[in-house]
Design an enzyme around this catalytic site. Sequence first.
Site, PDB file in Angstrom:
ATOM      1  N   PRO A   1      11.602  40.975  33.266  1.00 18.80           N
ATOM      2  CA  PRO A   1      12.970  41.367  33.630  1.00 18.80           C
ATOM      3  C   PRO A   1      13.979  40.382  33.064  1.00 18.80           C
ATOM      4  CG  PRO A   1      11.808  40.438  35.527  1.00 18.80           C
ATOM      5  CD  PRO A   1      10.797  40.571  34.430  1.00 18.80           C
TER       6      PRO A   1
ATOM      7  N   ALA B   1      16.782  42.148  36.973  1.00 18.99           N
ATOM      8  CA  ALA B   1      17.090  41.994  38.395  1.00 18.99           C
ATOM      9  C   ALA B   1      18.166  43.010  38.756  1.00 18.99           C
ATOM     10  CB  ALA B   1      17.572  40.577  38.672  1.00 18.99           C
TER      11      ALA B   1
ATOM     12  N   GLN C   1      13.006  45.501  38.821  1.00 13.45           N
ATOM     13  CA  GLN C   1      12.962  44.342  39.704  1.00 13.45           C
ATOM     14  C   GLN C   1      14.087  44.466  40.736  1.00 13.45           C
ATOM     15  OE1 GLN C   1      14.204  40.359  38.376  1.00 13.45           O
ATOM     16  NE2 GLN C   1      12.194  39.631  39.013  1.00 13.45           N
TER      17      GLN C   1
ATOM     18  N   TYR D   1      16.380  32.810  44.333  1.00 16.76           N
ATOM     19  CA  TYR D   1      17.202  33.862  44.919  1.00 16.76           C
ATOM     20  C   TYR D   1      16.775  34.096  46.370  1.00 16.76           C
ATOM     21  CZ  TYR D   1      18.806  34.134  40.171  1.00 16.76           C
ATOM     22  OH  TYR D   1      19.335  33.789  38.958  1.00 16.76           O
TER      23      TYR D   1
ATOM     24  N   ARG E   1       7.357  39.097  42.330  1.00 16.08           N
ATOM     25  CA  ARG E   1       7.478  37.931  41.445  1.00 16.08           C
ATOM     26  C   ARG E   1       7.743  36.715  42.325  1.00 16.08           C
ATOM     27  NH1 ARG E   1      10.924  36.651  35.861  1.00 16.08           N
ATOM     28  NH2 ARG E   1       9.010  36.728  34.682  1.00 16.08           N
TER      29      ARG E   1
HETATM   30  C1  LIG Z   1      18.255  36.608  29.139  1.00 13.32           C
HETATM   31  C2  LIG Z   1      17.330  36.334  30.281  1.00 13.32           C
HETATM   32  C3  LIG Z   1      17.525  36.979  31.485  1.00 13.32           C
HETATM   33  C4  LIG Z   1      16.632  36.789  32.547  1.00 13.32           C
HETATM   34  N1  LIG Z   1      16.768  37.520  33.701  1.00 13.32           N
HETATM   35  C5  LIG Z   1      15.797  37.505  34.635  1.00 13.32           C
HETATM   36  C6  LIG Z   1      15.780  38.435  35.693  1.00 13.32           C
HETATM   37  O1  LIG Z   1      16.616  39.339  35.785  1.00 13.32           O
HETATM   38  N2  LIG Z   1      14.797  38.333  36.617  1.00 13.32           N
HETATM   39  C7  LIG Z   1      13.812  37.382  36.524  1.00 13.32           C
HETATM   40  O2  LIG Z   1      12.941  37.322  37.391  1.00 13.32           O
HETATM   41  N3  LIG Z   1      13.783  36.519  35.491  1.00 13.32           N
HETATM   42  C8  LIG Z   1      14.717  36.578  34.540  1.00 13.32           C
HETATM   43  N4  LIG Z   1      14.638  35.760  33.438  1.00 13.32           N
HETATM   44  C9  LIG Z   1      13.454  34.907  33.296  1.00 13.32           C
HETATM   45  C10 LIG Z   1      12.409  35.621  32.459  1.00 13.32           C
HETATM   46  O3  LIG Z   1      11.976  36.830  33.065  1.00 13.32           O
HETATM   47  C11 LIG Z   1      11.195  34.718  32.194  1.00 13.32           C
HETATM   48  O4  LIG Z   1      10.527  34.459  33.407  1.00 13.32           O
HETATM   49  C12 LIG Z   1      11.579  33.388  31.537  1.00 13.32           C
HETATM   50  O5  LIG Z   1      12.551  33.583  30.525  1.00 13.32           O
HETATM   51  C13 LIG Z   1      10.364  32.690  30.931  1.00 13.32           C
HETATM   52  O6  LIG Z   1       9.732  33.536  30.007  1.00 13.32           O
HETATM   53  P1  LIG Z   1       9.929  33.380  28.404  1.00 13.32           P
HETATM   54  O7  LIG Z   1       9.526  31.982  28.048  1.00 13.32           O
HETATM   55  O8  LIG Z   1       9.027  34.431  27.825  1.00 13.32           O
HETATM   56  O9  LIG Z   1      11.371  33.634  28.100  1.00 13.32           O
HETATM   57  C14 LIG Z   1      15.550  35.899  32.394  1.00 13.32           C
HETATM   58  C15 LIG Z   1      15.387  35.225  31.187  1.00 13.32           C
HETATM   59  C16 LIG Z   1      16.243  35.438  30.127  1.00 13.32           C
HETATM   60  C17 LIG Z   1      15.997  34.737  28.834  1.00 13.32           C
END
Ligand SMILES: Cc1cc2nc3c(=O)[nH]c(=O)nc-3n(C[C@H](O)[C@H](O)[C@H](O)COP(=O)(O)O)c2cc1C
Length: 372
Positions: free
Chosen positions: A24, A58, A101, A184, A232
């Site tokens: 997400p 989210a 989510q 959160y 999560r």
């Molecule tokens: C642009 C962006 C938006 C994100 N929004 C959410 C979100 O809405 N909900 C959530 O649980 N994590 C969110 N995250 C965290 C990611 O889901 C993920 O857990 C985190 O970036 C680590 O993974 P990665 O190394 O593959 O980026 C966000 C990350 C990024 C980069």
Amino acid sequence: MTSPLFEPLQIGELRLANRIVIAPMCQYSASDGSAGDWHLIHLGHLALSGAGLLILEATAVSAEGRISPDDLGLYSDANEAALARVLGAVRAHSSMPIGMQLAHAGRKASSRAPWQGGAQIPLGEPRSWQALAPSSLPHAPTEDAPLALDEAGLQKVRDDFAATARRAARLGIAGLEVHAAHGYLLHQFLSPIANRRDDRYGGSLENRMRFPLEIYDVVRAAFPAERPVWARISATDWVPGGWDIEGTVALSKALAARGCAAIHVSSGGVSPDQKIVLGPGYQVPFARRVKAEVDVPTIAVGLITEPEQAEAIIAGGEADAVSLARAMLYDPRWPWHAAAKLGARITAPPQYWRSQPREHKDLFENAAFGAR
Ligand SMILES: Cc1cc2nc3c(=O)[nH]c(=O)nc-3n(C[C@H](O)[C@H](O)[C@H](O)COP(=O)(O)O)c2cc1C
């Protein structure tokens, strides 16, 4: 031999074509919670990637539960209609299952978008609002304090999660992820750093888990039984004395006993004092621990960027699926490229079949093309 990363996976009754999950990702691009053309473009191209599951960002269960005023929400008929339009367009061209989510920001509400600095919008400033939380403790000492939720406030949060789950069901969402991570609202209940309540929702581990488990229960009850609900979790606060992996295992067991279909294992977010040790796959050991101790599929996330790395996580039994966030934005065809590297096959839209590289003649499932 087939690639373990490209083996199908069951999450409850939902079958994923492979083990790649799109994490997400908030887009801070909604208008009063309603999705718009950005979401159509963004989700549209992610849905052509061949991943096994796309989890929508989210999605706030109430206006006050948004992180920023521009967050996606699903708390009004207008929100539902706007998302129906976007999902309709995406689904016309992709059969990828789409999950959502469900989120409430708690004390991290009333924030600016990251590209506007991400700070709290102080009370009294345009677009600010009063944040709610387990206890009247701000995220950072200089910030406005949230209001501690009383019994009526807790009931509203339960009702909001249930109502949003019903709207998601009507939208044909394939599965719901309860957001209990990243500092959160639900994570705030779990963590002794944010939860100083002295009623049945604070104090002991059992009490701190109570409200997140109640939310899981109301979401589960409001969503069709044949579609999965999972959670999560932040596995640790990365702060001594905070929420930790032992609590995460206990919570995962309690969730699994209630039928929770998977645990998506992340970390951090509840305190500015966190000291995160970053590195490739840095959260995978937490997923491995949950998988070893709890009978539930796990999804590992965090700096998983390379196909061989993702493959090793699945092949080594460290997690049942991997989820990718930033790598998917950087390369929205990541699953195609992973399949090509690992000698697997992947679904691609017929409009793009002719792009199949010469050296990967068997990459796209069902691909055929001709000309006269
Ligand atoms: C642009 C962006 C938006 C994100 N929004 C959410 C979100 O809405 N909900 C959530 O649980 N994590 C969110 N995250 C965290 C990611 O889901 C993920 O857990 C985190 O970036 C680590 O993974 P990665 O190394 O593959 O980026 C966000 C990350 C990024 C980069």
